[in-house]
Scaffold this active site. Structure first.
Site, PDB file in Angstrom:
ATOM      1  N   LYS A 185     -21.443  11.862  19.020  1.00  0.00           N
ATOM      2  CA  LYS A 185     -21.755  10.972  17.904  1.00  0.00           C
ATOM      3  C   LYS A 185     -23.009  10.163  18.227  1.00  0.00           C
ATOM      4  O   LYS A 185     -23.006   9.333  19.134  1.00  0.00           O
ATOM      5  CB  LYS A 185     -20.614  10.004  17.604  1.00  0.00           C
ATOM      6  CG  LYS A 185     -20.834   9.239  16.276  1.00  0.00           C
ATOM      7  CD  LYS A 185     -20.031   7.971  16.179  1.00  0.00           C
ATOM      8  CE  LYS A 185     -20.710   6.783  16.796  1.00  0.00           C
ATOM      9  NZ  LYS A 185     -21.933   6.321  16.065  1.00  0.00           N
ATOM     10  N   SER A 238     -22.849  -1.073  24.460  1.00  0.00           N
ATOM     11  CA  SER A 238     -22.567  -2.463  24.818  1.00  0.00           C
ATOM     12  C   SER A 238     -21.316  -2.574  25.682  1.00  0.00           C
ATOM     13  O   SER A 238     -20.400  -1.748  25.602  1.00  0.00           O
ATOM     14  CB  SER A 238     -22.396  -3.306  23.557  1.00  0.00           C
ATOM     15  OG  SER A 238     -21.181  -2.998  22.899  1.00  0.00           O
ATOM     16  N   THR A 239     -21.267  -3.630  26.480  1.00  0.00           N
ATOM     17  CA  THR A 239     -20.107  -3.881  27.332  1.00  0.00           C
ATOM     18  C   THR A 239     -18.859  -4.136  26.491  1.00  0.00           C
ATOM     19  O   THR A 239     -17.756  -3.684  26.831  1.00  0.00           O
ATOM     20  CB  THR A 239     -20.387  -5.073  28.254  1.00  0.00           C
ATOM     21  OG1 THR A 239     -21.469  -4.731  29.131  1.00  0.00           O
ATOM     22  CG2 THR A 239     -19.169  -5.433  29.084  1.00  0.00           C
ATOM     23  N   GLU A 240     -19.012  -4.846  25.374  1.00  0.00           N
ATOM     24  CA  GLU A 240     -17.870  -5.139  24.511  1.00  0.00           C
ATOM     25  C   GLU A 240     -17.206  -3.860  24.006  1.00  0.00           C
ATOM     26  O   GLU A 240     -15.980  -3.705  24.082  1.00  0.00           O
ATOM     27  CB  GLU A 240     -18.328  -5.990  23.327  1.00  0.00           C
ATOM     28  CG  GLU A 240     -17.215  -6.331  22.349  1.00  0.00           C
ATOM     29  CD  GLU A 240     -17.714  -7.083  21.129  1.00  0.00           C
ATOM     30  OE1 GLU A 240     -16.895  -7.356  20.232  1.00  0.00           O
ATOM     31  OE2 GLU A 240     -18.917  -7.394  21.065  1.00  0.00           O
ATOM     32  N   GLY A 242     -17.574  -0.889  25.319  1.00  0.00           N
ATOM     33  CA  GLY A 242     -17.085  -0.177  26.496  1.00  0.00           C
ATOM     34  C   GLY A 242     -15.693  -0.617  26.903  1.00  0.00           C
ATOM     35  O   GLY A 242     -14.846   0.206  27.277  1.00  0.00           O
ATOM     36  N   GLU A 259     -21.630   3.563  30.703  1.00  0.00           N
ATOM     37  CA  GLU A 259     -22.911   2.975  31.111  1.00  0.00           C
ATOM     38  C   GLU A 259     -23.214   1.894  30.097  1.00  0.00           C
ATOM     39  O   GLU A 259     -23.534   2.170  28.942  1.00  0.00           O
ATOM     40  CB  GLU A 259     -24.003   4.055  31.143  1.00  0.00           C
ATOM     41  CG  GLU A 259     -25.222   3.632  31.930  1.00  0.00           C
ATOM     42  CD  GLU A 259     -26.362   3.196  31.044  1.00  0.00           C
ATOM     43  OE1 GLU A 259     -26.505   1.970  30.871  1.00  0.00           O
ATOM     44  OE2 GLU A 259     -27.083   4.047  30.512  1.00  0.00           O
ATOM     45  N   CYS A 293     -31.091  -1.020  28.796  1.00  0.00           N
ATOM     46  CA  CYS A 293     -29.950  -1.655  29.456  1.00  0.00           C
ATOM     47  C   CYS A 293     -30.279  -2.098  30.875  1.00  0.00           C
ATOM     48  O   CYS A 293     -29.700  -3.053  31.380  1.00  0.00           O
ATOM     49  CB  CYS A 293     -28.753  -0.716  29.446  1.00  0.00           C
ATOM     50  SG  CYS A 293     -29.134   0.942  30.027  1.00  0.00           S
ATOM     51  N   GLU A 390     -27.225 -10.598  27.791  1.00  0.00           N
ATOM     52  CA  GLU A 390     -28.188  -9.521  27.558  1.00  0.00           C
ATOM     53  C   GLU A 390     -28.842  -9.736  26.198  1.00  0.00           C
ATOM     54  O   GLU A 390     -28.172  -9.715  25.163  1.00  0.00           O
ATOM     55  CB  GLU A 390     -27.493  -8.162  27.610  1.00  0.00           C
ATOM     56  CG  GLU A 390     -28.462  -7.007  27.485  1.00  0.00           C
ATOM     57  CD  GLU A 390     -27.772  -5.650  27.570  1.00  0.00           C
ATOM     58  OE1 GLU A 390     -28.346  -4.736  28.171  1.00  0.00           O
ATOM     59  OE2 GLU A 390     -26.660  -5.525  27.029  1.00  0.00           O
TER      60      GLU A 390
END
Length: 479
Positions: A185, A238-240, A242, A259, A293, A390
């Site tokens: 995707k 994004s970490t969120e 992830g 990542e 990133c 970030e």
């Protein structure tokens, strides 16, 4: 703007080279088909004008794509000798090269990045990943994961908007080399080069179902990640998100690589070659508008050279040209979307509110489009949002340190751990610092250098797993 002895004449690349179509369809089981979701409008971030309409997937389309990938895995791809799989990857790599100019222009139109970056970095590196992994396809038994490592099955892959084709290559090339099939995707704002890549798969004669491309928003990504027919999930973003994915796949037995975000420290010691360091700093934060990133968004400078370095840095940043991504003279292109521009603007405003000293390049900005001037904040404290969060834009936060130990302590004072940079003439100091930095990638006297033979990935909230090199194969093998 500093005085210049000449003016740069416009050097536009022709947008006609992109062969832009009015509409694009998703790619499932070797065919372009209409999706059941609401169509997406791809927007040119430099002009805010629609580029194309893109058919998006529904949840049932995701199911069909996964089933097509499973059929291809069982019937063709997993049983094909590695040297035969390699031939397909080599063909794809060559076709990316042959269509490189077309892909570069399309990427710059869809993403907003300068054409010279798409042309000289993104597209060649994408081809290099397919070349590299083609070489591994018949040598997996010598990769260090046992004499007969096996593929996992169907890989569900979700990629971001900052490097659309390159992130696709990072994901698809190792998956195919290892014998897996793929449902990918692309990001909803940048799906076009992924769908042209689907054309390349057809050109290469790739068996139907080996690669499937399903455009859509976050709900389609979530459906792909959660699908019981997916055996491996790979996500860059994004970490969120992830964290949401990690919760979704917990207990499912699926292999997972993430990542995620970063807040990299770029450390300049007092013995560093300053002019060289300035170039590395500029590349570290203003490359791809800071949409990286692993961007060197925190500059840590030894106190004794801070004033001199900042003066050199401001002079250099003033020479950066912001504008039309298709102009070959442009250094900093457009921010990818109105939403991302709003986030950058809000975080920069927090730097003002918390007392950092803001310096903004006086470069003129286009009247239309999503643009943000290169910005440098000095007198930054570690507690400020611009030093912790970030920003994902062309904004640099400058902190100082007195001793090497203080530099390491400040560099590691982050929940992230994706990358770092070291600038010094002493090899012993490079090794000393690299051993102590909690970062997956450490560059010495350079920044943002990528090679398909070298693994890339992070620690802590920057994710886990590695992509690229021999180490990156493990994520796609049953070992």
């Amino acid at each position: 703007m500093i005085d210049s002895p000449w003016e740069y004449a416009p050097a536009p690349e022709s947008r006609d080279i992109a062969n832009l179509k009015p509409s694009y369809r998703m790619f499932v089981d070797g065919e372009f088909v209409d999706g059941g979701g609401e169509p997406l409008k791809s927007i040119n971030p430099a002009t805010e004008e629609p580029l194309a309409e893109v058919s998006s997937a529904s949840v049932s389309d995701v199911d069909e794509a996964v089933r097509a990938a499973r059929r291809a895995f069982d019937d063709t791809w997993s049983t094909m000798p590695g040297k035969e799989r390699a031939k397909y990857l080599f063909r794809i790599a060559r076709l990316i090269q042959e269509r490189g100019r077309e892909l570069a222009v399309l990427e710059s139109l869809d993403n907003g990045k300068p054409i010279k970056e798409s042309r000289d970095a993104d597209i060649p590196t994408a081809a290099a990943h397919f070349f590299h992994h083609a070489g591994w396809a018949d040598k997996l038994g010598y990769a260090g994961y046992g004499p007969d490592p096996r593929p996992l099955g169907v890989a569900g892959q979700v990629i971001p908007w900052n490097f659309p084709l390159l992130m696709l290559a990072w994901k698809i090339a190792p998956a195919l080399a290892c014998g897996n099939t793929v449902v990918l995707k692309p990001a909803e704002t940048t799906p076009l080069t992924a769908l042209v890549f689907a054309e390349i798969c057809q050109q290469a004669g790739l068996p139907p179902g080996v690669v499937n491309i399903v455009p859509g928003a976050g709900d389609i990504g979530a459906a792909l990640v959660a699908h019981p027919g997916v055996h491996k999930v790979a996500f860059t973003g994004s970490t969120e998100v992830g964290k949401q994915i990690q919760r979704s796949v917990a207990g499912s037995g699926k292999k997972l690589t993430l990542e995620l975000g970063g807040k990299a420290a770029n450390i300049v010691f007092d013995d560093a070659p300053l002019d060289q360091a300035v170039e590395g700093i500029v590349n570290g934060i203003f490359f791809n508008q800071g949409h990286v990133c692993c961007a060197g968004s925190r500059l840590l400078v030894q106190e004794s050279i801070a004033d001199e370095l900042l003066e050199k840095l401001r002079i250099r940043v003033q020479t950066l040209r912001v504008g039309d991504p298709l102009d070959k003279n442009t250094d900093v292109g457009a921010i990818n979307s109105a939403e991302q521009l709003a986030k950058i603007t809000e975080l920069a405003a927090s730097g003002d509110a918390e007392g950092a000293q803001r310096w903004t390049s006086p470069c003129p900005l286009p009247e239309k489009g999503f643009f943000f001037s290169p910005t440098v904040f000095s007198d930054v404290q570690q507690s400020m949002r611009i030093a912790r969060e970030e920003i994902f834009g062309p904004v640099l936060s400058v902190l100082t340190f007195r001793t090497p130990a203080e530099a390491i302590a400040k560099a590691n004072n982050t929940p992230y751990g994706l990358s770092a940079g070291i600038w010094t003439e002493k090899g012993s100091r490079i090794l000393w610092a690299a051993q102590r930095l909690r970062a997956g990638v450490v560059w010495a006297n350079t920044f943002n250098r990528f090679d398909p033979t070298a693994p890339f990935g992070g620690y802590q909230e920057s994710g886990f797993g590695r992509e690229g090199g021999r180490a990156g194969l493990e994520a796609y093998l049953d070992v």
